[in-house]
Structures are given as structure tokens and as C-alpha cells.
Design an enzyme around this catalytic site. Structure first.
Site, PDB file in Angstrom:
ATOM      1  N   ASP A   1     -10.635   2.400  -3.321  1.00 35.09           N
ATOM      2  CA  ASP A   1     -11.196   2.168  -1.991  1.00 35.09           C
ATOM      3  C   ASP A   1     -12.716   2.238  -2.024  1.00 35.09           C
ATOM      4  O   ASP A   1     -13.371   1.968  -1.020  1.00 35.09           O
ATOM      5  CB  ASP A   1     -10.660   3.205  -0.991  1.00 35.09           C
ATOM      6  CG  ASP A   1      -9.328   2.767  -0.410  1.00 35.09           C
ATOM      7  OD1 ASP A   1      -8.964   1.591  -0.570  1.00 35.09           O
ATOM      8  OD2 ASP A   1      -8.644   3.613   0.204  1.00 35.09           O
TER       9      ASP A   1
ATOM     10  N   ASP B   1       0.833  -1.197   0.000  1.00 33.35           N
ATOM     11  CA  ASP B   1       0.000   0.000   0.000  1.00 33.35           C
ATOM     12  C   ASP B   1       0.875   1.257   0.000  1.00 33.35           C
ATOM     13  O   ASP B   1       2.093   1.202   0.278  1.00 33.35           O
ATOM     14  CB  ASP B   1      -0.889  -0.040   1.263  1.00 33.35           C
ATOM     15  CG  ASP B   1      -2.173   0.756   1.132  1.00 33.35           C
ATOM     16  OD1 ASP B   1      -2.298   1.533   0.184  1.00 33.35           O
ATOM     17  OD2 ASP B   1      -3.049   0.586   2.001  1.00 33.35           O
TER      18      ASP B   1
HETATM   19  C1  DGJ Z   1      -5.794   1.967   1.897  1.00 33.66           C
HETATM   20  C2  DGJ Z   1      -6.171   0.742   1.120  1.00 33.66           C
HETATM   21  O1  DGJ Z   1      -6.658   1.095  -0.126  1.00 33.66           O
HETATM   22  C3  DGJ Z   1      -7.171  -0.076   1.921  1.00 33.66           C
HETATM   23  O2  DGJ Z   1      -7.578  -1.187   1.177  1.00 33.66           O
HETATM   24  C4  DGJ Z   1      -6.540  -0.490   3.208  1.00 33.66           C
HETATM   25  O3  DGJ Z   1      -5.479  -1.368   2.972  1.00 33.66           O
HETATM   26  C5  DGJ Z   1      -6.068   0.737   3.977  1.00 33.66           C
HETATM   27  N1  DGJ Z   1      -5.228   1.583   3.163  1.00 33.66           N
HETATM   28  C6  DGJ Z   1      -5.324   0.348   5.210  1.00 33.66           C
HETATM   29  O4  DGJ Z   1      -4.760   1.415   5.836  1.00 33.66           O
END
Ligand code: DGJ
Length: 713
Positions: free
Chosen positions: A533, A464
Site C-alpha cells: 500500500d 483483497d
Molecule cells: C487495501 C488495498 O491494498 C488497497 O489497494 C485498497 O484496495 C484498499 N484495501 C481498499 O479497501
């Protein structure tokens, strides 16, 4: 095919030709990019000549030559070309440059060191020398086998000290015409929205200066003939195999359209000493005469065959249960074990432990960089969880955010100078970015991650990246701040390269606060990227639609999440969420303990159905049928390469009471084959399905339908 006749170069892919020449004075002139033409005819292509008020350079061999109007392959600065240059380098003698042909070589795939690249091909290297400075520029043109893409990059070698102020990867001048440009802009939770506008005179520039390719603008630009559409007409695609700050420009001038791009020159500079080289990232140039749809399929084929990791690209994908939207930070060992217990019988094969398993990470204000298991939160550490997965026939995956550091972390307390920038710094999600331009920092993060990947049986890593770079400066780069953004990317790629090489069986998924770094650079290391997201199926359908303009479906990680949706509050049926997630690498991200028995049965059936169509998602050709941005409907169809099978997912945004007679014409089928449409129980020829079409089923708001088509032999 690369063919050279005198000083004319003809690069031909399966369906396109790209032609340029070095003229008598050594200027590299672009002659043609379009449908494939006969090699013996290329001597008839000619560059247009000059206009009044266009100056003639001293070396011009004809009186009607001007760099201001000549269509060029890489534009210099200060010799009478008033359009934007491709490179600017400042040296003692000033900034003017005059690049002239100095020979060529053809050989095996030449790749930019330290950067993601096309994996195989034949490369034409054209050498240019600057008559005003001791500088050599090499333009690389690579044709990958069996592909319809031309890959370009550039290397500059300094024979004297200089500062690069702009160093684009490619440039070309398309003939004058009526064009539109299509870009993929967006924001967090709404990535890659297609936006098509006429290309008026002047400069159209898209860019990111965020240190990442970004949610806000994708590193892809299409230039389309005004008359081109989804299925017809000439379209050119320009994408970068790069994940950092970038720029792509289309400049409509008095005689042509200059398209060029590479690393963003805003804030960029790079010092080169004598004998030093700078290599720009690769760019993907493609042409299609079958509209935007055709171009997207060219891109998808190329990325799958020549960029994505070969080991994983065509193999069945892990179907994960990810705990993020199920638990966020609020989990412990018993709650995780329960989730695994629920997931295994449903057919999910990998449990991914998301953010919050390390250091003192109880929320998103702390502990990034402390890549040690939090044994207070997870009693017994990761081992009991992994063992639990194994007992249930599942694999285990782990989330990292390798490039980040929290102020409240042991890592920051030990190394406050490791964060990019100097005090006071901007915060974003209450975190800083590690200075990956420093190899010792990359080494340390590698060591921490490698220790975990070695100690535990981890088959999946989610990588991430949750903030952008604000201050492009740091303790160790004083005076060379302009290099930081690109050196940072080199550090990111070095870490990704090392991890994927040394742990070849681990499946990596890219992520950046959703789809903030969805680009061909990341896809070189990671076979799939978390698309957004926003997991609401209606919003997701749009995001996946936009993403499909430049990326294959199999690269899009798509999860079924809870209803009401956590981002939008919208309620949708489980079937709807499953259908939209089935148009990519599917997975699950919700609290399975809250499901009813019927829902569990439905998920089992979804996973079985997904495995049945997965081959289409991994290898098929995507046809976009109903544009969710422009119509009340969404529909995508994926067709197998042999046109024997197809899978369609459609969605109705709003139920419109009298809108009953809307027909959906399919695409990409074989006119003469007969297809059985499973859900409708009918058999029709491809011609009927494509020309007469099928009625869109009557549906309520946000409902979906699927059709499976199978050739009847
Ligand atoms: C952003 C990601 O897109 C989410 O899926 C998740 O992993 C969060 N970060 C966790 O902090």
C-alpha cells in the site's frame, strides 16, 4: 533426472544435485545438496557418524550410528534425535515415532490435492513406515522440467487414530559450516525487508501465526554460506507454496544445520481416523552457486514457468487505472466516468473499480459480504460504467474482499455464525473473517461473485484481504480448533481455483492490505499481487528490491500514484514514479483529472516506453546492482535471456555534493557483445560495462535515471 542406485537416490536439476539414501536399517539419510555432481560418484558420499552422548537407536546396524547426528531427510521424534522433529503425532501409544524406508515409486507429477502446486514434473515418492505405530509417511520429491528447483511435500496416512501436532512439508540436514540466514520481514507499508544475520547455534525460526503468510514475515528463508554475497557463493533457498500460517526453521546443532518447514505447528493439530490422510503443502528448495542474485533468478524462472497461471504469465499485462487513491470511498457514477474519460487517451486499458461499490459500503466499517452493486451510489449500477469503458476501448475490473464480513452487513445479520470466532471477537479494520473452513460459506461467496462475473463483462478482479485471523475457533469446529487455520486456507484455495477455472479469461490480482499475502501459493492463482500500500517511489524501490529476492518482477503490481504521496507526503517527479513502477506490472492510481497537459503527455510516453520494455519485465533476468538499504543508491537491471537487451532503473536517495565519481558496474551482459546505451548515446562492450562500469549521473534527492541497452549487431 531422477536416478536410483540400490537405495541411493540422486535428484538432479539443471545445475544441482540432491542425494540421499536409505541405509541398511532403513533410515533415510541426507547425503548432498549442491552443485551438480556425476551420478556414478554418488556411492562415495557418506553420512557422518556419531558423537558421545548421542544415543544409538535399537535398530541401528552399526555401533557408531545415532539419529542425533545422522543427517536426515525427515526427522522423527523420541528415538534419540534431540533436534527438532519434522512431524509429531500423538496416539494411544504416545508420541514416539520411528520412520523407516519401505520402498519408492517414480511417476508423473504427484501434487497435493486442494493446494497450489508445481504444474508439471516427475515425482519420486519415498515411502516410510513407522515401526512403532500404524502410520505411513510418503515423502514426495518433484523435479519440474528444465528447472533448478526441487519441490518437496509430505503425506501422512494413519492406520490408527492419531492427532497430528506438527506435520512439516520437508526437512533436510545441511553439513556443518558457517552460514548466514536471510529472511524477508516487514510490516504494513514496508513489506519484505531483507535481513541477513549469522546463523548462530540454536534455532532460527521465522513464522506467521496470522492465518496469512503476512506482511510481517514472508514464507521464504535463505541459508547462505557466510562468504556468499549477491553474486557469488553457495546459497540455499527454502520457500513455501502456501499462503497461511507457516514456519521455517534453521537449527544449527552440534553436527549440522537442520532446515525444515511447512504449516506452523503453533496452534495446529489435525485429527486423523484410521485410513485418513493429511497432505502438507509443497516447498521450493533451490541451490545457487552464484549468490543471492543467482538464487533469485532460479526462483523467478521457476515461479514463472511452473507456478504462475500459464495463460497470463507471459502475456502483456493490463495497464490499469485504479480509483482507490484517486477517490477512496468518495465516488459516484459521474466521477468514475470522468476518470475513465481521462484514462483512455493516455493509453491505460483497464479501469479497476476498487472498494466501495457494493452494499452500504460508504466507509470501511460496513457491508463486507454484501456483494450487490450499490445503485444509490452508482446510478444505473455497473452497466453504464462498463459500457463507458468499452466505448473508449477499455476493459473493466472489480475489487472484492471475498474472505471478509462486516458486523454491519446483511450477510452478518443473516448469518452471525459465519464469522470466525465467538463473541466477543477481536476486530481489525472493523471487520471479521468468514469461516472459509466451512464449504457452504465458500459456496455462497462463490455464487455471489460468479453471479457478478457472469452478469457483467468483468475482465479483472482484485482480490483483497485486510485483516488477520485472531480467534481460531468457531461454531462448527468445536474440538478441532487446531485444524481451522489450514482448513481456512483450503477454503480460500478452493474458491480461487473455482473462480479462475470457471472464468479463465478474467485476470486476477492478489492483494492483502498491500503485500500481506505475497507468496507462491497465491501466485499459483493470481499472476500478480499488489506489492504494497506504500506507493511512494523511494519506499517502493526498497519494497520491490526485497520482494525480488524470492519473486519475479512481473508478479509485482506497481502503480504510479499522486505527489505528494498519500502515505509519506513526499514529493517526487512523475518520471520518478513512472520509473520505479516500470520495474513490475505497471499501472496508475491517482486522480487523472488533476493532471496538467504536460503530465498527461508524460504518462502517454511512460506507457509507450513500458510496452517497449515489458517483455524484459515478463521474461528477463533481474540483477540487483545498488542496495537501497545499504547505500545511497538503488539500481536494478533486467537483461533479456539472450542478453541482447537490458533495462536499468537507478535512484539517488540523497544528493551528496562531492559524490561524483561513483561508477555503477552492470551485470549479466555478454562480455563480447557491444551495447548501445540509448540515453548516453554511447556504444560499449559488455566487458567494459560490467568491469569499468558507467558513472552514476549527478542527481538531486529521490531522482531516478534509466538506461536502455541494445545489442549492436
Ligand atoms: C487495501 C488495498 O491494498 C488497497 O489497494 C485498497 O484496495 C484498499 N484495501 C481498499 O479497501
Amino acid at each position: 533426472m531422477i536416478s536410483v542406485t540400490g537405495r541411493r537416490f540422486h535428484l538432479a536439476g539443471k545445475n544441482f544435485s540432491y542425494v540421499f539414501e536409505a541405509d541398511a536399517a532403513g533410515y533415510l539419510l541426507h547425503l548432498y545438496f549442491g552443485p551438480r555432481i556425476a551420478d556414478e560418484d554418488i556411492s562415495h558420499l557418506a553420512a557422518p557418524s556419531f558423537l558421545s552422548f548421542s544415543p544409538m537407536p535399537p535398530q541401528a546396524t552399526s555401533v557408531d550410528f545415532s539419529l542425533d547426528t545422522a543427517p536426515q531427510e525427515y526427522a522423527t521424534y523420541g528415538q534419540g534425535d534431540f533436534r527438532r522433529p519434522s512431524a509429531i503425532y500423538r496416539r494411544k501409544g504416545g508420541r514416539a515415532s520411528n520412520l523407516r524406508y519401505a520402498g519408492y515409486e517414480i511417476g508423473e507429477n504427484v501434487v497435493p490435492q486442494g493446494l497450489p502446486h508445481v504444474r508439471a514434473g516427475e515425482t519420486l515418492a519415498v515411502k516410510l513406515h513407522d515401526t512403532l505405530a500404524d502410520v505411513a509417511v510418503t515423502l514426495y520429491y518433484t523435479l519440474a522440467p528444465d528447472s533448478d528447483v526441487l519441490v518437496r511435500h509430505m503425506e501422512i496416512e494413519a492406520g490408527e487414530e492419531l492427532t497430528l501436532e506438527r506435520a512439516f512439508s520437508f526437512s533436510l540436514d545441511l553439513p556443518v559450516g558457517e552460514y548466514d540466514v536471510l529472511r524477508l520481514h516487514g510490516r504494513h507499508l514496508a513489506e519484505r525487508i531483507p535481513c541477513r544475520t549469522p546463523l548462530g547455534h540454536g534455532l532460527c525460526r521465522i513464522e506467521s501465526s496470522r492465518g496469512a503468510s503476512s506482511h510481517q514475515m514472508n514464507a521464504f528463508l535463505a541459508v547462505m554460506e557466510h562468504a556468499a554475497g549477491e553474486d557469488h557463493g553457495s546459497v540455499y533457498g527454502f520457500g513455501l507454496i502456501y499462503s497461511g500460517s507457516f514456519a521455517l526453521e534453521a537449527e544449527c546443532g552440534q553436527t549440522d544445520v537442520r532446515v525444515q518447514g511447512g504449516i506452523n505447528d503453533l496452534g495446529f493439530s489435525w485429527e486423523l481416523g484410521r485410513g485418513e490422510k493429511f497432505t502438507a503443502p509443497q516447498a521450493i528448495l533451490a541451490y545457487s552457486s552464484s549468490g543471492m542474485g543467482g538464487l533469485s533468478r532460479v526462483y523467478a524462472d521457476f515461479l514463472r514457468a511452473h507456478i504462475l497461471p500459464p495463460k497470463h504469465v507471459y502475456s502483456p499485462r493490463p495497464i490499469v487505472i485504479n480509483n482507490w487513491e484517486a477517490t477512496y470511498f468518495d465516488f459516484d457514477t459521474p466521477s468514475i466516468l470522468k476518470l475513465i474519460d481521462e484514462a483512455a487517451p493516455l493509453g491505460m486499458d483497464t479501469f479497476v473499480l476498487d472498494d466501495g461499490w457494493f452494499g452500504a459500503r460508504s466507509d470501511d466499517h460496513r457491508a463486507l459480504g454484501d456483494w450487490y452493486v450499490n445503485t444509490q451510489k452508482l446510478a444505473g449500477g455497473l452497466q453504464p460504467i462498463i459500457a463507458h469503458c468499452k466505448e473508449r476501448g477499455m476493459k473493466f475490473g472489480l475489487w472484492f474482499e471475498p474472505e471478509m464480513i462486516s458486523e454491519d452487513s446483511d450477510l452478518f445479520r443473516a448469518h452471525p455464525d459465519w464469522a470466525i470466532g465467538t463473541e466477543p471477537r477481536c476486530k481489525s479494520r472493523d471487520q471479521y473473517v468468514l469461516d472459509f473452513s466451512r464449504p457452504e460459506i465458500v459456496d455462497e461467496i462463490y455464487a455471489r461473485m460468479a453471479a457478478l462475473l457472469t452478469e457483467y463483462d468483468i475482465s479483472y478482479v482484485k482480490w483483497d484481504m485486510n485483516r488477520h485471523i485472531t480467534e481460531f475457533c468457531g461454531e462448527k469446529c468445536r474440538g478441532r480448533e487446531g485444524e481451522l487455520a489450514h482448513r481456512y486456507m483450503l477454503g480460500v484455495y478452493a474458491l480461487a481455483e473455482r473462480l479462475t477455472k470457471n472464468f479463465p479469461d478474467v485476470f486476477f490480482e492478489g492483494c492483502s492490505g498491500g503485500g500481506g499475502r505475497f507468496d507462491a501459493g497465491m501466485l499459483y492463482y493470481f499472476p500478480q499481487v499488489w506489492t504494497s500500500d506504500d506507493t511512494d517511489p523511494f519506499e517502493r524501490a526498497k519494497i520491490q528490491w526485497g520482494t525480488s529476492y524470492a519473486y519475479p518482477m512481473s508478479a509485482m503490481s506497481c502503480h504510479v500514484s499522486a505527489s505528494p504521496n498519500h502515505q509519506t507526503g513526499r514529493k517526487t517527479a512523475l518520471s520518478v514514479r513512472g520509473h520505479i513502477a516500470s520495474l513490475g506490472a505497471t499501472g496508475y492510481e491517482l486522480d487523472l483529472c488533476k493532471l496538467t497537459e504536460e503530465e498527461k503527455e508524460e504518462i502517454k510516453a511512460q506507457i509507450r516506453a513500458y510496452r517497449e520494455t515489458e517483455e524484459l519485465i515478463l521474461r528477463g533476468d533481474l540483477y540487483r546492482l545498488c542496495d537501497p538499504f545499504e547505500t545511497n543508491y538503488f539500481a536494478e537491471l533486467v537483461v533479456s535471456k539472450d542478453k541482447a537487451r537490458a533495462y536499468l532503473v537507478g535512484m539517488t536517495a540523497r544528493f551528496i555534493p562531492s559524490d561524483y565519481n561513483r561508477r555503477l558496474r552492470l551485470k549479466g551482459l555478454d562480455e563480447n557483445k557491444q551495447y548501445h546505451v540509448r540515453e548516453l548515446g554511447i556504444t560499449l562492450h559488455g566487458s567494459t560495462l560490467m568491469h569499468a562500469g558507467l558513472l552514476i549521473p549527478k542527481q538531486h534527492d529521490y531522482e531516478t535515471w534509466v538506461w536502455h541497452l541494445e545489442e549492436v549487431l
